[in-house]
Design a protein around this motif. Sequence first.
Motif, PDB file in Angstrom:
ATOM      1  N   VAL A 251       0.846  -1.198   0.000  1.00  0.00           N
ATOM      2  CA  VAL A 251       0.000   0.000   0.000  1.00  0.00           C
ATOM      3  C   VAL A 251       0.880   1.247   0.000  1.00  0.00           C
ATOM      4  N   TRP A 252       0.657   2.100  -0.989  1.00  0.00           N
ATOM      5  CA  TRP A 252       1.446   3.328  -1.147  1.00  0.00           C
ATOM      6  C   TRP A 252       0.485   4.476  -1.424  1.00  0.00           C
ATOM      7  N   VAL A 253       0.565   5.520  -0.614  1.00  0.00           N
ATOM      8  CA  VAL A 253      -0.297   6.701  -0.762  1.00  0.00           C
ATOM      9  C   VAL A 253       0.594   7.934  -0.736  1.00  0.00           C
ATOM     10  N   GLN A 254       0.446   8.784  -1.750  1.00  0.00           N
ATOM     11  CA  GLN A 254       1.271   9.992  -1.792  1.00  0.00           C
ATOM     12  C   GLN A 254       0.486  11.150  -2.385  1.00  0.00           C
ATOM     13  N   SER A 255       0.639  12.312  -1.757  1.00  0.00           N
ATOM     14  CA  SER A 255      -0.050  13.515  -2.221  1.00  0.00           C
ATOM     15  C   SER A 255       0.626  14.080  -3.457  1.00  0.00           C
ATOM     16  N   GLU A 256      -0.201  14.613  -4.349  1.00  0.00           N
ATOM     17  CA  GLU A 256       0.309  15.292  -5.536  1.00  0.00           C
ATOM     18  C   GLU A 256       0.602  16.761  -5.244  1.00  0.00           C
ATOM     19  N   ASN A 257       0.000  17.298  -4.169  1.00  0.00           N
ATOM     20  CA  ASN A 257       0.061  18.725  -3.891  1.00  0.00           C
ATOM     21  C   ASN A 257       1.386  19.148  -3.266  1.00  0.00           C
ATOM     22  N   LEU A 258       1.839  20.320  -3.656  1.00  0.00           N
ATOM     23  CA  LEU A 258       2.972  20.952  -2.990  1.00  0.00           C
ATOM     24  C   LEU A 258       2.413  21.799  -1.852  1.00  0.00           C
ATOM     25  N   VAL A 259       2.843  21.525  -0.630  1.00  0.00           N
ATOM     26  CA  VAL A 259       2.261  22.199   0.522  1.00  0.00           C
ATOM     27  C   VAL A 259       3.360  22.815   1.384  1.00  0.00           C
ATOM     28  N   THR A 260       2.948  23.745   2.226  1.00  0.00           N
ATOM     29  CA  THR A 260       3.879  24.364   3.165  1.00  0.00           C
ATOM     30  C   THR A 260       4.229  23.358   4.255  1.00  0.00           C
ATOM     31  N   PRO A 261       5.324  23.594   4.987  1.00  0.00           N
ATOM     32  CA  PRO A 261       5.695  22.667   6.070  1.00  0.00           C
ATOM     33  C   PRO A 261       4.590  22.473   7.103  1.00  0.00           C
ATOM     34  N   VAL A 262       3.815  23.530   7.373  1.00  0.00           N
ATOM     35  CA  VAL A 262       2.738  23.397   8.357  1.00  0.00           C
ATOM     36  C   VAL A 262       1.611  22.532   7.805  1.00  0.00           C
ATOM     37  N   LYS A 263       1.215  22.797   6.557  1.00  0.00           N
ATOM     38  CA  LYS A 263       0.144  21.999   5.954  1.00  0.00           C
ATOM     39  C   LYS A 263       0.580  20.549   5.736  1.00  0.00           C
ATOM     40  N   LYS A 264       1.887  20.326   5.684  1.00  0.00           N
ATOM     41  CA  LYS A 264       2.387  18.965   5.480  1.00  0.00           C
ATOM     42  C   LYS A 264       1.916  18.034   6.591  1.00  0.00           C
ATOM     43  N   ILE A 265       1.715  18.589   7.790  1.00  0.00           N
ATOM     44  CA  ILE A 265       1.226  17.779   8.906  1.00  0.00           C
ATOM     45  C   ILE A 265      -0.155  17.212   8.576  1.00  0.00           C
TER      46      ILE A 265
END
Length: 233
Positions: free
Chosen positions: A160-174
């Motif tokens: 199982v592999w899940v990864q976001s496509e979005n580039l986010v700020t360090p805070v939103k990364k949480i």
Amino acid sequence: MLKVSGFFILLCGLLASSSAQEALSRASFQITNALTRGLSGTNILSALQTIDFQGSLKNVFSLARGNHILGGLLTNGDANFMVQITDFRLLQVYIENSPNFKGVELRIPLAFSIQIKFLALNPYIFHVRTDMRVQLYLEKGADSKYRLAFGHCRTAPDTVWVQSENLVTPVKKIIVENIERVLGDLIIHNLEAKMCPFINSCLYNLNPQVTNELISLLMEQGRFQATTQMPSK
């Protein structure tokens, strides 16, 4: 003379192994086509949508809004979101020997995307990959003829592999990492209940030629394993 005999036995083993691998590849290709046709005729996307992604993700966003750092990133409008599954694909199916099972395992790699759409934000898109595994083995009927049987169908958690496509700020990364974790857990614990009925139905309705080739392959494999496991004299 003994050296020649030993070399001849080794050569025969390598040829048998190569022939078996070619048969596996050919069977995998035919099963891939059969499963692709079968799954494309089912309402598989609607079945996947019945997994309660939305309910579990609401907890993620609720916790984020309650956090004094993350709360400023989400508005009340962000509580209203929609989850949509897109781009479902069946990748190359392949067959492999199972060390703990008398038969083979059919591995069915799947890929799809999960979009989380908000009212006031750009959507979050997560790409998912995982393998379904189905046990295949032979059963002897009352007429002494072998037939293909299907064992346990399951999701392989280690794939199982899940990864976001979005580039986010360090805070939103949480938030994104929490979403990835929740989606991964949901797929591990819920996907097989939605996918296995469709996969089993496709396998039971395989083209007879493909079924017969699989039966021959498993019989040949059984004879080869029995030969290689015979004690040397």
